[in-house]
Design a protein around this motif. Structure first.
Motif, PDB file in Angstrom:
ATOM      1  N   ARG A   1       5.094   6.984  12.141  1.00  0.00           N
ATOM      2  CA  ARG A   1       4.981   6.290  10.854  1.00  0.00           C
ATOM      3  C   ARG A   1       5.119   4.777  11.067  1.00  0.00           C
ATOM      4  N   LYS A   2       6.060   4.408  11.909  1.00  0.00           N
ATOM      5  CA  LYS A   2       6.286   2.989  12.185  1.00  0.00           C
ATOM      6  C   LYS A   2       5.034   2.350  12.791  1.00  0.00           C
ATOM      7  N   ALA A   3       4.382   3.061  13.705  1.00  0.00           N
ATOM      8  CA  ALA A   3       3.156   2.535  14.329  1.00  0.00           C
ATOM      9  C   ALA A   3       2.066   2.313  13.286  1.00  0.00           C
ATOM     10  N   ILE A   4       1.975   3.226  12.323  1.00  0.00           N
ATOM     11  CA  ILE A   4       0.977   3.090  11.254  1.00  0.00           C
ATOM     12  C   ILE A   4       1.312   1.888  10.377  1.00  0.00           C
ATOM     13  N   THR A   5       2.606   1.728  10.046  1.00  0.00           N
ATOM     14  CA  THR A   5       3.034   0.598   9.217  1.00  0.00           C
ATOM     15  C   THR A   5       2.722  -0.727   9.899  1.00  0.00           C
ATOM     16  N   GLU A   6       3.020  -0.815  11.176  1.00  0.00           N
ATOM     17  CA  GLU A   6       2.759  -2.056  11.919  1.00  0.00           C
ATOM     18  C   GLU A   6       1.263  -2.344  11.998  1.00  0.00           C
ATOM     19  N   HIS A   7       0.474  -1.290  12.138  1.00  0.00           N
ATOM     20  CA  HIS A   7      -0.987  -1.451  12.156  1.00  0.00           C
ATOM     21  C   HIS A   7      -1.481  -1.967  10.806  1.00  0.00           C
ATOM     22  N   SER A   8      -0.921  -1.433   9.735  1.00  0.00           N
ATOM     23  CA  SER A   8      -1.305  -1.864   8.393  1.00  0.00           C
ATOM     24  C   SER A   8      -0.883  -3.310   8.136  1.00  0.00           C
ATOM     25  N   LEU A   9       0.308  -3.674   8.596  1.00  0.00           N
ATOM     26  CA  LEU A   9       0.777  -5.054   8.430  1.00  0.00           C
ATOM     27  C   LEU A   9      -0.097  -6.034   9.210  1.00  0.00           C
ATOM     28  N   HIS A  10      -0.514  -5.638  10.387  1.00  0.00           N
ATOM     29  CA  HIS A  10      -1.410  -6.485  11.185  1.00  0.00           C
ATOM     30  C   HIS A  10      -2.719  -6.719  10.433  1.00  0.00           C
ATOM     31  N   ASN A  11      -3.195  -5.692   9.765  1.00  0.00           N
ATOM     32  CA  ASN A  11      -4.414  -5.803   8.966  1.00  0.00           C
ATOM     33  C   ASN A  11      -4.221  -6.768   7.794  1.00  0.00           C
ATOM     34  N   LEU A  12      -3.048  -6.712   7.160  1.00  0.00           N
ATOM     35  CA  LEU A  12      -2.782  -7.536   5.980  1.00  0.00           C
ATOM     36  C   LEU A  12      -2.557  -9.006   6.320  1.00  0.00           C
ATOM     37  N   THR A  13      -1.999  -9.265   7.471  1.00  0.00           N
ATOM     38  CA  THR A  13      -1.625 -10.648   7.815  1.00  0.00           C
ATOM     39  C   THR A  13      -2.666 -11.357   8.675  1.00  0.00           C
ATOM     40  N   ALA A  14      -3.867 -10.814   8.730  1.00  0.00           N
ATOM     41  CA  ALA A  14      -4.922 -11.402   9.567  1.00  0.00           C
ATOM     42  C   ALA A  14      -5.216 -12.849   9.186  1.00  0.00           C
ATOM     43  N   ASP A  15      -5.105 -13.168   7.875  1.00  0.00           N
ATOM     44  CA  ASP A  15      -5.404 -14.527   7.405  1.00  0.00           C
ATOM     45  C   ASP A  15      -4.129 -15.330   7.136  1.00  0.00           C
ATOM     46  N   ASN A  16      -3.006 -14.848   7.640  1.00  0.00           N
ATOM     47  CA  ASN A  16      -1.716 -15.536   7.575  1.00  0.00           C
ATOM     48  C   ASN A  16      -1.299 -15.943   6.153  1.00  0.00           C
ATOM     49  N   PRO A  17      -1.154 -14.987   5.246  1.00  0.00           N
ATOM     50  CA  PRO A  17      -0.695 -15.314   3.887  1.00  0.00           C
ATOM     51  C   PRO A  17       0.810 -15.592   3.876  1.00  0.00           C
ATOM     52  N   ASP A  18       1.275 -16.264   2.827  1.00  0.00           N
ATOM     53  CA  ASP A  18       2.713 -16.523   2.697  1.00  0.00           C
ATOM     54  C   ASP A  18       3.479 -15.245   2.360  1.00  0.00           C
ATOM     55  N   SER A  19       2.871 -14.419   1.496  1.00  0.00           N
ATOM     56  CA  SER A  19       3.549 -13.200   1.041  1.00  0.00           C
ATOM     57  C   SER A  19       2.573 -12.034   0.982  1.00  0.00           C
ATOM     58  N   ILE A  20       3.133 -10.851   1.114  1.00  0.00           N
ATOM     59  CA  ILE A  20       2.360  -9.615   0.941  1.00  0.00           C
ATOM     60  C   ILE A  20       2.721  -9.041  -0.421  1.00  0.00           C
ATOM     61  N   VAL A  21       1.705  -8.727  -1.196  1.00  0.00           N
ATOM     62  CA  VAL A  21       1.927  -8.172  -2.533  1.00  0.00           C
ATOM     63  C   VAL A  21       1.334  -6.773  -2.592  1.00  0.00           C
ATOM     64  N   THR A  22       2.066  -5.864  -3.182  1.00  0.00           N
ATOM     65  CA  THR A  22       1.546  -4.521  -3.390  1.00  0.00           C
ATOM     66  C   THR A  22       1.880  -4.088  -4.813  1.00  0.00           C
ATOM     67  N   ALA A  23       1.502  -2.883  -5.166  1.00  0.00           N
ATOM     68  CA  ALA A  23       1.751  -2.386  -6.522  1.00  0.00           C
ATOM     69  C   ALA A  23       2.269  -0.961  -6.457  1.00  0.00           C
ATOM     70  N   CYS A  24       3.071  -0.705  -5.430  1.00  0.00           N
ATOM     71  CA  CYS A  24       3.613   0.635  -5.211  1.00  0.00           C
ATOM     72  C   CYS A  24       5.022   0.503  -4.639  1.00  0.00           C
ATOM     73  N   PRO A  25       6.009   1.136  -5.247  1.00  0.00           N
ATOM     74  CA  PRO A  25       7.382   1.022  -4.735  1.00  0.00           C
ATOM     75  C   PRO A  25       7.544   1.585  -3.329  1.00  0.00           C
ATOM     76  N   LEU A  26       6.782   2.619  -3.007  1.00  0.00           N
ATOM     77  CA  LEU A  26       6.869   3.209  -1.673  1.00  0.00           C
ATOM     78  C   LEU A  26       6.319   2.248  -0.618  1.00  0.00           C
ATOM     79  N   CYS A  27       5.190   1.622  -0.917  1.00  0.00           N
ATOM     80  CA  CYS A  27       4.615   0.631   0.000  1.00  0.00           C
ATOM     81  C   CYS A  27       5.563  -0.560   0.156  1.00  0.00           C
TER      82      CYS A  27
END
Length: 586
Positions: free
Chosen positions: A534-560
């Motif tokens: 699960r951790k490997a999947i999370t890190e892969h997803s975070l790498h996908n989200l931070t490709a453009d170096n945003p200040d913050s990550i926003v989601t709309a799900c408490p689990l995420c």
């Protein structure tokens, strides 16, 4: 001829068995759908787009789409034109099934007439289209990455036979029709072949062996088709008819499920799409291997693959044939027997206060475990001036979706019925949800006629666009939005969250987003996936989200939010939080 008769008889028997496996209500629904003009037109459109033109693959990968479409549509047109030729030139032979396929062998049609020249050209043109697709398919087996596929499936022994037979059919047909070009003429392709191979094609002793080779290749393909991945060719049509009739998977081995299993073409697109394929983890647990194990009857592997899945729905979203792997796995999980039965007696019978005309806010279990979300929503709702009430202020009420994901369908539906009565007793006309998992089940399983079901991203966007609340815009602060699986792919909510974020700051793009979004890894869908994976999947997803170096990550799900928060190197916030923080209060 023998191969053609075999496959037609096999398909007829399989079709009868398939329809008999449907529940009586579904059979009636299916046959009535065939009489509905609107559904009929949709069936025709979907069959053309999905089975012949492969539009879904084209949208993802034009080259791969062309490969599939050129073979499917090209072969279809060769069959159609062959039948037209027989009807026009030898109508007395129209009842012979094999005649259109071997028309050039039986009839030395002249190309001097306008009709003859026209049909020669059409047949050569579509044969060239098919051959180009075959060439791409051969290249793909050698260099799949060149066609945009990082991984492909390994073929079974029977798949190899079917593959080589398919690859042989059209080159042999070209060679065989090269003789026709030498006898009565042809068009640009067959005449060129005749000129390139004059010694071989001018020898009458080679005519019969060449046509026999073409015939044998066809026969072999038809004989092995039911035992190979190419069974998807006829099965996909039935899946489309069932889908448009509104039939759903109820059993993992019978009826509708069977069409989904055999519609899988083993293309391998789901392997690259599956988040469990990150860092080459659990590649063998992708949907293509589930369908393969179901065909083989390997119960142990079927159970393992079904239980390990995150149920994120990405494979379903990208599947070119529309195979619903999520429902297939869900049906498999429903076969499990749970000795412990749930007790819902502790749930309240009514909402504490009358919510007549108000918004009823259902936080859900995960939002209660992440209280900053419902605190932010309370601030937004109060600022908007809307009247609202908590449905589950003290917690303890579950939507039923987690229970459903584990396979406890019957118990989940009892909870759904109890919650439905509770919501209706409140008198509320709007049900507000913060959890996408809750939102999906309320939209799909709850019968709440007259009550609007809305996710908080949708309500916030409505409040901002309607002027009910105002936010301070800060262009120097950048955000990236993670599409939660159940909200995005599951319910199609993509635009509202992005509009809300754009009213607060600068929205950057993730490397993969919308229906291509990568699961956070914390999904309740997996029953057996280890913490490390699960951790490997999370890190892969975070790498996908931070490709453009945003200040913050926003989601709309408490689990995420909770999952990303453990490993992210920058702030992770719910969309309600960033709005509540930037509210301009009067």
């Amino acid at each position: 001829m023998a191969g053609m008769i075999f496959i037609l008889v096999y398909l007829l028997v399989a079709l009868i068995r398939l329809i008999l496996q449907l529940p009586a209500r579904d059979r009636r629904k299916f046959f009535l759908s065939l009489l509905n003009p609107k559904i009929l037109l949709k069936n025709i459109r979907d069959i053309i787009c999905d089975c012949l033109l492969h539009v879904k693959i084209f949208k993802r990968n034009p080259l791969l789409g062309y490969m599939h479409a050129s073979i499917a549509f090209g072969w279809f047109m060769l069959i159609v034109i062959g039948h037209i030729e027989v009807f026009l030139f030898t109508p007395h032979r129209a009842k012979l099934l094999y005649y259109p396929i071997f028309f050039r062998f039986f009839v030395a049609e002249t190309n001097e007439t306008l009709q003859g020249a026209f049909f020669f050209f059409l047949m050569d043109f579509f044969l060239l289209i098919v051959l180009s697709g075959i060439a791409l398919a051969m290249f793909k087996r050698i260099r799949s990455k060149a066609l945009g596929m990082r991984r492909t499936t390994k073929l079974s022994f029977m798949d190899h036979i079917g593959l080589y037979a398919l690859w042989s059919i059209f080159p042999l047909r070209l060679l065989a029709e090269g003789f026709t070009a030498g006898i009565s003429g042809g068009s640009f392709l067959t005449e060129s072949i005749n000129k390139l191979l004059p010694a071989f094609l001018s020898d009458p002793n080679n005519i019969m062996p060449t046509w026999w080779a073409y015939s044998i290749a066809l026969g072999v393909f038809f004989f092995v088709m039911p035992f190979t991945r190419y069974m998807h060719i006829p099965t996909e049509i039935m899946m489309i008819l069932f889908r448009n009739a509104g039939l759903k998977i109820t059993h993992p081995r019978k009826g509708v499920a069977k069409t989904h299993v055999y519609t899988c073409a083993s293309c391998g697109l789901c392997i690259d799409a599956c988040p469990m394929g990150a860092e080459k983890i659990n590649i063998k647990d992708a949907t293509v291997y589930l369908t393969r194990q179901i065909k083989r009857g390997n119960e142990k592997r079927i159970r393992e693959i079904s239980e390990k899945c995150l149920m994120c729905g990405k494979c379903t979203a990208i599947c070119p044939v529309g195979l619903d792997a999520t429902l297939l796995r869900q049906a498999q999980r429903n076969l499990a027997d749970y000795p412990l039965k749930p007790d819902f007696s502790s749930l309240p019978e009514t909402v504490a206060e009358s919510s007549e005309g108000k918004i009823l806010y259902f936080s859900g279990c995960m939002t209660h475990l992440t209280p900053k979300i419902h605190r932010a929503m309370a601030g937004i709702l109060d600022a908007s001036g809307l009247e609202w009430d908590f449905m589950d202020k003290d917690g303890g009420i579950c939507c039923g979706r987690p229970m459903m994901l584990t396979g406890r369908q019957d118990e989940a539906m009892k909870l759904v019925e109890k919650n439905t009565a509770l919501i209706k007793s409140s008198g509320a006309k709007t049900l507000l949800l913060s959890c996408p998992i809750c939102y999906k089940i309320f939209k799909e399983e709850y019968k709440l006629e007259g009550i609007e079901i809305i996710h908080h991203t949708q309500l916030i966007e409505r409040l901002i666009s309607g002027g009910k609340i105002k936010t301070a815009f800060n262009p120097s602060r950048s955000f990236v939005y993670h599409d939660p699986c159940e909200l995005g792919r599951g319910c199609g909510v993509y635009e509202e969250p992005r509009k809300v974020i754009s009213s607060v700051g600068t929205l950057k793009k993730a490397a993969k987003e919308r229906k291509e979004s990568i699961c956070c890894g914390g999904s309740l869908g997996s029953l057996t996936l280890s913490f490390e994976r699960r951790k490997a999947i999370t890190e892969h997803s975070l790498h996908n989200l931070t490709a453009d170096n945003p200040d913050s990550i926003v989601t709309a799900c408490p689990l995420c939010l909770n999952t990303f928060g453990r490993y992210a190197d920058r702030p992770v916030e719910d969309i309600a939080e960033i709005v509540n923080k930037t509210l301009i209060k009067n």
